[in-house]
Design an enzyme around this catalytic site. Sequence first.
Site, PDB file in Angstrom:
ATOM      1  N   ASP A   1       0.231   3.970   1.274  1.00 51.15           N
ATOM      2  CA  ASP A   1       0.014   4.789   2.471  1.00 51.15           C
ATOM      3  C   ASP A   1       1.059   4.590   3.576  1.00 51.15           C
ATOM      4  O   ASP A   1       1.208   5.434   4.444  1.00 51.15           O
ATOM      5  CB  ASP A   1      -1.383   4.515   3.043  1.00 51.15           C
ATOM      6  CG  ASP A   1      -2.467   4.700   1.991  1.00 51.15           C
ATOM      7  OD1 ASP A   1      -2.281   5.568   1.114  1.00 51.15           O
ATOM      8  OD2 ASP A   1      -3.475   3.988   2.026  1.00 51.15           O
ATOM      9  N   THR A  37       0.855  -1.195   0.000  1.00 48.93           N
ATOM     10  CA  THR A  37       0.000   0.000   0.000  1.00 48.93           C
ATOM     11  C   THR A  37       0.884   1.235   0.000  1.00 48.93           C
ATOM     12  O   THR A  37       1.886   1.282   0.730  1.00 48.93           O
ATOM     13  CB  THR A  37      -0.948   0.044   1.211  1.00 48.93           C
ATOM     14  OG1 THR A  37      -1.501   1.371   1.319  1.00 48.93           O
ATOM     15  CG2 THR A  37      -0.261  -0.266   2.522  1.00 48.93           C
TER      16      THR A  37
END
Lengths: 620, 620
Positions: free
Chosen positions: B221, B219
Amino acid sequence: MGVPLVELSTLQHVRTAYKARLPPALQGSHVELVRGDSTVAADPADALVISRSFPLTYGLPLVHLKAPSGTENGNSQSENGVSQSVPLRVGVVFCGRQSPGGHNVVTGLFDALKAHNTSNVLLGFVGGTEGLFAQKTLEVTEDLVRTYRNQGGFDMLGRTKDQLRSLQQVNDARAACEALKLDALVLIGGCGTNTDAAQLAETFTATNCHTKVIGVPVTIDGDLKNQFIETDVGFDTTCKVYSQLISNICIDALSAEKYYYFIRLMGRRTSHITLECTLQSHPNMVILGEEVSTQKMTLFDITKQICDVIQARAETEKYHGVILLPEGLIENIPEIHALLQEINDLLKHDVDVDILNLSSKLSPWASALFDFLPLFIKKQLLLDRESDGSVQLSQIEMEKLLAQLVDTEITRRTKAGTYKGKKFNAICHFFGYQARGSLPSNFDSTYANALGHVAFHLAAEGLNGYMATVTNLKEDVTNWRCGGAPITAMMSVKRWLRGPGVSQIGKPAVHPAKVDLKGKPYELLAQNAGRWQTDDLYCNPGPIQFEGPGSDIKTVTLSVEDQDYVGRIQELQKYLDQVKEMVKPGCPPEVLKVALSSMASVTEVLSVISAPAYRGLRPF
Amino acid sequence: MGVPLVELSTLQHVRTAYKARLPPALQGSHVELVRGDSTVAADPADALVISRSFPLTYGLPLVHLKAPSGTENGNSQSENGVSQSVPLRVGVVFCGRQSPGGHNVVTGLFDALKAHNTSNVLLGFVGGTEGLFAQKTLEVTEDLVRTYRNQGGFDMLGRTKDQLRSLQQVNDARAACEALKLDALVLIGGCGTNTDAAQLAETFTATNCHTKVIGVPVTIDGDLKNQFIETDVGFDTTCKVYSQLISNICIDALSAEKYYYFIRLMGRRTSHITLECTLQSHPNMVILGEEVSTQKMTLFDITKQICDVIQARAETEKYHGVILLPEGLIENIPEIHALLQEINDLLKHDVDVDILNLSSKLSPWASALFDFLPLFIKKQLLLDRESDGSVQLSQIEMEKLLAQLVDTEITRRTKAGTYKGKKFNAICHFFGYQARGSLPSNFDSTYANALGHVAFHLAAEGLNGYMATVTNLKEDVTNWRCGGAPITAMMSVKRWLRGPGVSQIGKPAVHPAKVDLKGKPYELLAQNAGRWQTDDLYCNPGPIQFEGPGSDIKTVTLSVEDQDYVGRIQELQKYLDQVKEMVKPGCPPEVLKVALSSMASVTEVLSVISAPAYRGLRPF
C-alpha cells in the site's frame, strides 16, 4: 490517430530500437519465390464444396521463399529485389481484434516495401474496416513507423468492426482498392478476417479488380492453426501476460492459504490460451471447453468435479487453490448451449424478450435451466450480441456462476457430513483486456515482422487469396521457413443434422481449430494434472523479459508440438525427386521393377489411410 | 510448507541467483552502530499520550549504521562483526499481507546472521501469527533460503491473521519467545504490524521478557511513510505490475476506441498506489480518496465530474478512456462513510441485519442512500468485516457502481440534448491479488535484502521497539543510509469530535499516511491531469525488467519526493558540532557573541514555527 502522440516510457523507447532477426530467406536484397504443388483442403469431402465456392482461387500452389543463393532447385519463378521496377501500392488494414505484434506486421511490410523500391507506397486504413469502406487512409512513413516498432496495440491505425462480409462491405472495399489503385490489400486478423480475405480475393478476381488480397494470421486466441499455420501473432505474448498474473495469484493463494481463485481467460470459443497458461503456471485445476464438449459434461458434472478436488485437498488441510476456465466454456456445456440457441433464435426474430418474460417463451427444458440460473447470469445472457450473432463471451461471468454453484454444493456436503473442512472462500477474476495491448514478446515481434516481409513478397509476386506463412517456428529463426498458402486450402465445411436424414451445410470458412485432445500439449496436461491438483507445484514464468535469460522462450504449445508440415512437404518432394533421378530411362530393369513394386505399395497404403473410414483418426 | 515443492521457471531460477547490492554500511564484516539523538513524535500534542502508553520505549534514540572505516565520529558504541561471541536466536514472522520482496527480508536477515556467526539461529514461524501463537517453527537454512531469494509471495513461511493485539495474542507471543529463547523477534508487515511490534516491545520490557522486537516496513500500500520511512517493500513492484496492466488497457482502449475502462486498484484506505500508477501510465482520469475526502465530494459530484470529462471527449469524437479509482474511495465519500458507520455499529452490536430489513434500522438519511444503491453493492456492504471491523474494501465493486451511475447520467444528458455523442460503454476491472505474489523488482529485492541485514544489526545490538530503516532511497545504493528508528516516534493519536465539546481520543498508532495533496507526486499529477484527460498521452512502462535498460527505474513517487530526512538530521548534527568546535572556551569574545546572537535567532525562529498555529502548514 496516426500521429504518434503517445509519450513513450523508457522500455518503450528501448523496444522501438529492437531489431527483429529475419529468417535466412528474407535477409538478402533478393528473394526467390518457388511455386510448389497445388493445394487441397484437408478434408476431401469438403473439397468439392470449397472449390465450387472459390472456383478461381481454389487449388492454387503452395509457395516457398528462398534466398536465391541456394539455387539447387530449378523451379525458380521470379526474384523480388531492389531492382523491382514498377512501384507497388499496398494497403493494410487491422481487421481482427487487437493482438500484440500487429504493429510489426505493418512495420515489417513497410520495411520490405521500402527496401525493394523506395517509391513503393504503403497506405494504412485509419479505423480498421470502416476506414477501408470510407477510404480513409494515412501514408505509412518512416516517421510514423519509428514510434510503433515492437509496440503493442493496434493504435497506429486503429480498428473497428471485425467483419468484411456483406455485399455492401465487399463492394465498398473494392471501390476503395480501385480508387486508391492498390496492387495489394493486406488484411490483419484471425479466422474470420482470413475467411473474409479469401472471399475478397475470389470476388476481386471474378470482377477483374486488379488488387490482390493477402491475409496475415494475427489473433491472441491461437485458434487459426492448421497444416500451414503453426501459431498466430499475439498468442505468445498474451499467454505470457496471463500466466504471469495466474502465477502471481497461485503464489498469493499459497501464501495466505484461504482462497480458491476462479480465473476465466479470454480466448473466445477455443481453449488454447487456457491450456497454454496451465502448462506455464501449473494451477491446481483447469476445465477446457473441448473436454466438456467431448465428454458432454453438464453444469452439475463440472461443479461436482471441482467440489471433489476441493474436498480431496481439504482432507490434506489445503483450503486454497487456483482454477482456470476458458471464456468459451459456456458454449461447450450442452444444456447451456441449447438454452443459448433458443435465446439466439428469439433475439434473431426480434421477439421482445426480457428477463421476466423469457421463461415463458422457451422450451420447458430450457425454461427450467434459465429459472435456475442466478440473476446476474440471466442478465448477461440477454446482453447485446456480437456482430456474428453469438453471445459476448467476455461479458458472461461463468467463473462467478461456478464459484456460486460450488459454494452451494460444498455447503450441502458439509451438512451431509461428507465435507469436513473449513469454509470455502472464492475470489473471481477475468483476465482479458489487460493483455491485448501488451508490448509484444521477442517471439511475437520477430514472427510478426517476418510475416510482414513475407506479405510484401507475396504481394510483389501478384499472388491472390494467400496467407503469409512462417513455419518451423519452434526452431531458431535461422531455421524458419517462409512462404504462402492459399487460404482456401485451410478451409472446411460444417454440417449439422437438422432432423432425421436432413443435414444442413455451412459456408466454407477457416474455422477455429479446437484444442486437440490427442495432441501433445494436452497430453502434457493429462500427464501432470493429478500432481498439480494435489501438490502445489506452481511455477511462475514472471513478467515477459526482453533481454537476458528466458527472453526468447516460446510457448509450451509450440515447443512440444511436432508441426513442421511445410518442411515435411518439402522433404517428400525431395524423395520423389530422388526416385525420379535414380530411375531414369536406361536404368537396369530390376531397379525399375523394385521402384514400381515399392511405389505401388506406398500408394496402396496411402489410399487406404486416406479413405473416409480412417479420417476420424487423423490429427486434422 | 517450508519444503520448497514449487517448480521454478527459467526466470525464477535466474532470480534466485540475483545478488542484491548492499549499501556501504552493510558491506564489510564489521558494522558500527551510532546512537543519535533521542526521538520525539512528530506532533508535540501527541507526545504526552504516546509517552504515557509507551513509558519504557518512547524517546529512544535514532541509530545509524556505518562502515567502521569512517571513524571520524567518536560516538561509536559497538561493532557487530564475525567476532560476535554469543550466538543469537532470532524469530521471524510474516504478519501483514503478502507483498513482493517479503522473502528477501528473511533471506537478508538469514545471510547477515550467518555471516556474523554461523551458530546464529533463525527460526521462521510457519503460518504467520497463528504459527507464532502455536510455536510452530521451521529453522531457516541455506537449503530453504536458496529457493526463495528474490521470489514473490510469503509462501516460504505463510501468513494468517494480520493482528497481534489482544491480551491472549500478546501473551501467546511472549510464551513463544520465552519457550524458544529468542533474543529477537522480527515482525514483517505494514502500519498495523508495526504498531503491534511497538506494543509487544513495550509489554516485553515491562514483563522482563528477554526478547527484543524489531519491525520491518513491508506493505504494497505504500502508506507506512513518515520522517524515517521513505517507502515500503512491495510498493515498487505492485505499482509496476498494475501500471503494466493499466497501460495495456489504455492501448487497448485507443486501438478500438469504443470502451471506457473503470479500473479499481488495491491499496486499502489510502491512494498511494493509484497515484503512482497514474504517474506511470497516464490514464485519462483518476479520482483519489484524499481529494474526495478533502473536497467533501458526494457520489453525485464524482459521477458528474466523470460525465463532464466523457462529454468533453465526445465533443472531440473520443469515445474511449481509462479511469482509475482506489479501493479506499468508498470510505472517503462522506455520505457512504456515514452509511458504513451506521452499518458497522449495527453489525458490532450483533443486530440481526439483512438486505431487506436494514433500511428500517438506519437513520432516514442513510436509509434513503441505501435504498438508492443497486442490489450488488447492498450485498457487498453487508459482507463479513475485516478483523479490525472495517469493510472488506477489495470486495466492494465501486467501479461498477460508478460505471452504472455514469451510464444513467449520460442517458439523462442524451435525452436532455446536452450529450450528443455515441453510446457510452463501460468495462470494469479490479486489479488486486494479481500483483501481491509477483517476483519483486530489482529495487524491492535490494531494499528488502538491506532491511533484513539492518534488522540483524538492530537485534544484535539488543535494540527494542525499533523499525529497520534504509533511507535516501532515490539515490544509488552506494548512497543509501541504514539505521533504525523507534516505532513510537512514528506514532500519532487520532481525535474525533463526539458531540459539542466532547472529543474522543484513539490509541497511539502508526497511522497510514494519506496522499499529501501538497506533495510533489500529487503536484505532478495536478500539472498533467488536464493534458491526460483530453489528449491520449498513454505511457506504457511495460512488464518489469530484471536486466537491461529500465530495470533499475524506481517509482515516480520516490523519484520526485524530497525525502532524505535522516540525512538532514545528520547534516544538522554536523553544523551543531562545527559550532561547538569553533566556539570552544578560549575563543575570542566577539566570536562567542556572534555565535550567541545567531543561535538565539535560530532558536527563536524554530520556536515560532514549531508552535501549534503553524502545524497545519507542515508537510507531516
